[in-house]
Write a protein that holds these residues in place. Sequence first.
Motif, PDB file in Angstrom:
ATOM      1  N   PRO A 112      24.777  72.927  13.565  1.00 36.69           N
ATOM      2  CA  PRO A 112      25.121  71.741  14.348  1.00 36.69           C
ATOM      3  C   PRO A 112      25.941  72.118  15.579  1.00 36.69           C
ATOM      4  CG  PRO A 112      26.129  71.660  12.147  1.00 36.69           C
ATOM      5  CD  PRO A 112      25.348  72.922  12.235  1.00 36.69           C
ATOM      6  N   ALA A 113      25.711  71.403  16.659  1.00 33.83           N
ATOM      7  CA  ALA A 113      26.415  71.669  17.911  1.00 33.83           C
ATOM      8  C   ALA A 113      27.828  71.089  17.866  1.00 33.83           C
ATOM      9  CB  ALA A 113      25.646  71.066  19.072  1.00 33.83           C
ATOM     10  N   PHE A 114      28.725  71.705  18.599  1.00 34.84           N
ATOM     11  CA  PHE A 114      30.056  71.156  18.788  1.00 34.84           C
ATOM     12  C   PHE A 114      29.998  70.166  19.937  1.00 34.84           C
ATOM     13  CE2 PHE A 114      31.112  75.058  16.591  1.00 34.84           C
ATOM     14  CZ  PHE A 114      32.169  74.679  15.784  1.00 34.84           C
ATOM     15  N   THR A 155      46.435  72.072  27.909  1.00 32.32           N
ATOM     16  CA  THR A 155      45.229  72.101  27.090  1.00 32.32           C
ATOM     17  C   THR A 155      44.057  71.650  27.945  1.00 32.32           C
ATOM     18  OG1 THR A 155      46.484  71.585  25.101  1.00 32.32           O
ATOM     19  CG2 THR A 155      44.125  71.149  25.021  1.00 32.32           C
ATOM     20  N   GLN A 156      42.938  72.338  27.809  1.00 34.24           N
ATOM     21  CA  GLN A 156      41.714  71.907  28.474  1.00 34.24           C
ATOM     22  C   GLN A 156      40.699  71.549  27.392  1.00 34.24           C
ATOM     23  OE1 GLN A 156      40.198  74.763  31.280  1.00 34.24           O
ATOM     24  NE2 GLN A 156      42.072  74.743  32.480  1.00 34.24           N
ATOM     25  N   ILE A 157      39.976  70.489  27.621  1.00 33.88           N
ATOM     26  CA  ILE A 157      38.943  70.046  26.699  1.00 33.88           C
ATOM     27  C   ILE A 157      37.624  69.998  27.460  1.00 33.88           C
ATOM     28  CG2 ILE A 157      38.131  68.194  25.191  1.00 33.88           C
ATOM     29  CD1 ILE A 157      41.115  67.363  24.951  1.00 33.88           C
ATOM     30  N   ALA A 158      36.645  70.724  26.950  1.00 32.64           N
ATOM     31  CA  ALA A 158      35.303  70.695  27.536  1.00 32.64           C
ATOM     32  C   ALA A 158      34.442  69.800  26.659  1.00 32.64           C
ATOM     33  CB  ALA A 158      34.709  72.101  27.592  1.00 32.64           C
ATOM     34  N   VAL A 159      33.933  68.737  27.242  1.00 33.60           N
ATOM     35  CA  VAL A 159      33.062  67.819  26.512  1.00 33.60           C
ATOM     36  C   VAL A 159      31.629  68.279  26.727  1.00 33.60           C
ATOM     37  CG1 VAL A 159      32.319  65.426  26.247  1.00 33.60           C
ATOM     38  CG2 VAL A 159      34.696  65.933  26.822  1.00 33.60           C
ATOM     39  N   ARG A 160      30.989  68.702  25.653  1.00 32.37           N
ATOM     40  CA  ARG A 160      29.624  69.221  25.735  1.00 32.37           C
ATOM     41  C   ARG A 160      28.593  68.133  25.450  1.00 32.37           C
ATOM     42  NH1 ARG A 160      28.788  74.470  25.844  1.00 32.37           N
ATOM     43  NH2 ARG A 160      26.946  74.286  24.544  1.00 32.37           N
ATOM     44  N   ASN A 161      29.037  67.022  24.869  1.00 38.91           N
ATOM     45  CA  ASN A 161      28.145  65.916  24.542  1.00 38.91           C
ATOM     46  C   ASN A 161      28.640  64.677  25.286  1.00 38.91           C
ATOM     47  OD1 ASN A 161      26.786  63.763  23.435  1.00 38.91           O
ATOM     48  ND2 ASN A 161      27.189  64.307  21.310  1.00 38.91           N
ATOM     49  N   ALA A 194      27.844  61.717  25.200  1.00 40.90           N
ATOM     50  CA  ALA A 194      27.970  60.514  24.377  1.00 40.90           C
ATOM     51  C   ALA A 194      29.394  60.347  23.833  1.00 40.90           C
ATOM     52  CB  ALA A 194      26.965  60.544  23.230  1.00 40.90           C
ATOM     53  N   CYS A 195      30.190  61.413  23.875  1.00 42.36           N
ATOM     54  CA  CYS A 195      31.572  61.335  23.403  1.00 42.36           C
ATOM     55  C   CYS A 195      32.498  60.680  24.410  1.00 42.36           C
ATOM     56  CB  CYS A 195      32.101  62.735  23.089  1.00 42.36           C
ATOM     57  SG  CYS A 195      31.304  63.509  21.689  1.00 42.36           S
ATOM     58  N   ILE A 196      32.057  60.535  25.630  1.00 43.15           N
ATOM     59  CA  ILE A 196      32.899  59.941  26.668  1.00 43.15           C
ATOM     60  C   ILE A 196      32.696  58.431  26.650  1.00 43.15           C
ATOM     61  CG2 ILE A 196      33.390  59.821  29.128  1.00 43.15           C
ATOM     62  CD1 ILE A 196      32.354  62.721  29.323  1.00 43.15           C
ATOM     63  N   LYS A 197      33.739  57.714  26.296  1.00 43.56           N
ATOM     64  CA  LYS A 197      33.675  56.253  26.191  1.00 43.56           C
ATOM     65  C   LYS A 197      34.138  55.577  27.472  1.00 43.56           C
ATOM     66  CE  LYS A 197      32.383  56.605  21.951  1.00 43.56           C
ATOM     67  NZ  LYS A 197      30.975  56.609  21.695  1.00 43.56           N
ATOM     68  N   GLY A 198      34.819  56.303  28.323  1.00 43.04           N
ATOM     69  CA  GLY A 198      35.311  55.747  29.578  1.00 43.04           C
ATOM     70  C   GLY A 198      36.133  56.797  30.292  1.00 43.04           C
ATOM     71  N   PHE A 199      36.600  56.457  31.474  1.00 38.78           N
ATOM     72  CA  PHE A 199      37.462  57.362  32.225  1.00 38.78           C
ATOM     73  C   PHE A 199      38.348  56.532  33.136  1.00 38.78           C
ATOM     74  CE2 PHE A 199      33.827  56.677  34.913  1.00 38.78           C
ATOM     75  CZ  PHE A 199      34.348  56.619  36.197  1.00 38.78           C
ATOM     76  N   PHE A 200      39.353  57.147  33.682  1.00 38.97           N
ATOM     77  CA  PHE A 200      40.235  56.462  34.619  1.00 38.97           C
ATOM     78  C   PHE A 200      40.527  57.396  35.777  1.00 38.97           C
ATOM     79  CE2 PHE A 200      43.064  58.894  31.988  1.00 38.97           C
ATOM     80  CZ  PHE A 200      44.082  59.300  32.852  1.00 38.97           C
ATOM     81  N   LEU A 201      40.927  56.813  36.870  1.00 38.87           N
ATOM     82  CA  LEU A 201      41.344  57.584  38.036  1.00 38.87           C
ATOM     83  C   LEU A 201      42.861  57.506  38.126  1.00 38.87           C
ATOM     84  CD1 LEU A 201      38.655  56.347  40.577  1.00 38.87           C
ATOM     85  CD2 LEU A 201      38.688  58.498  39.295  1.00 38.87           C
ATOM     86  N   PRO A 202      43.542  58.644  38.142  1.00 40.53           N
ATOM     87  CA  PRO A 202      45.011  58.612  38.245  1.00 40.53           C
ATOM     88  C   PRO A 202      45.456  57.899  39.518  1.00 40.53           C
ATOM     89  CG  PRO A 202      44.218  60.821  37.740  1.00 40.53           C
ATOM     90  CD  PRO A 202      43.014  59.987  38.057  1.00 40.53           C
ATOM     91  N   ARG A 203      46.550  57.166  39.433  1.00 45.85           N
ATOM     92  CA  ARG A 203      47.065  56.420  40.572  1.00 45.85           C
ATOM     93  C   ARG A 203      47.969  57.256  41.457  1.00 45.85           C
ATOM     94  NH1 ARG A 203      49.304  51.100  37.799  1.00 45.85           N
ATOM     95  NH2 ARG A 203      48.666  51.995  35.841  1.00 45.85           N
TER      96      ARG A 203
END
Length: 106
Positions: free
Chosen positions: A50-52, A77-83, A85-94
Amino acid sequence: MLKSQIEATGGKMPVNSDARGDKNSDKLVRKLDCAVINYVHEIAKEAALPAFDTVRGLFPEGNEIYDGARFHERTHTQIAVRNDACIKGFFLPRGETPALTSPVSP
């Protein structure tokens, strides 16, 4: 294994290197680390494992914040999202948030 494969095809191993202007020599350009992570995922895929969805790395950078510390000025910490579908939303820093001048009570 990655090194052997790259050398067999006449290629050169990627190298982690300093970013232009990085006075701390923290090897911020992590081409080797990226190649190793991608290679491990290719091996897993070929083995029908199974993929991470994500990969997390901790990077201690900068000077120690006190003598003998394992905390550094820019440890992060850095997080690499490979899928995706795991991203539910994002924001732009103010912008910058002013530093707290006193501890916050619960």
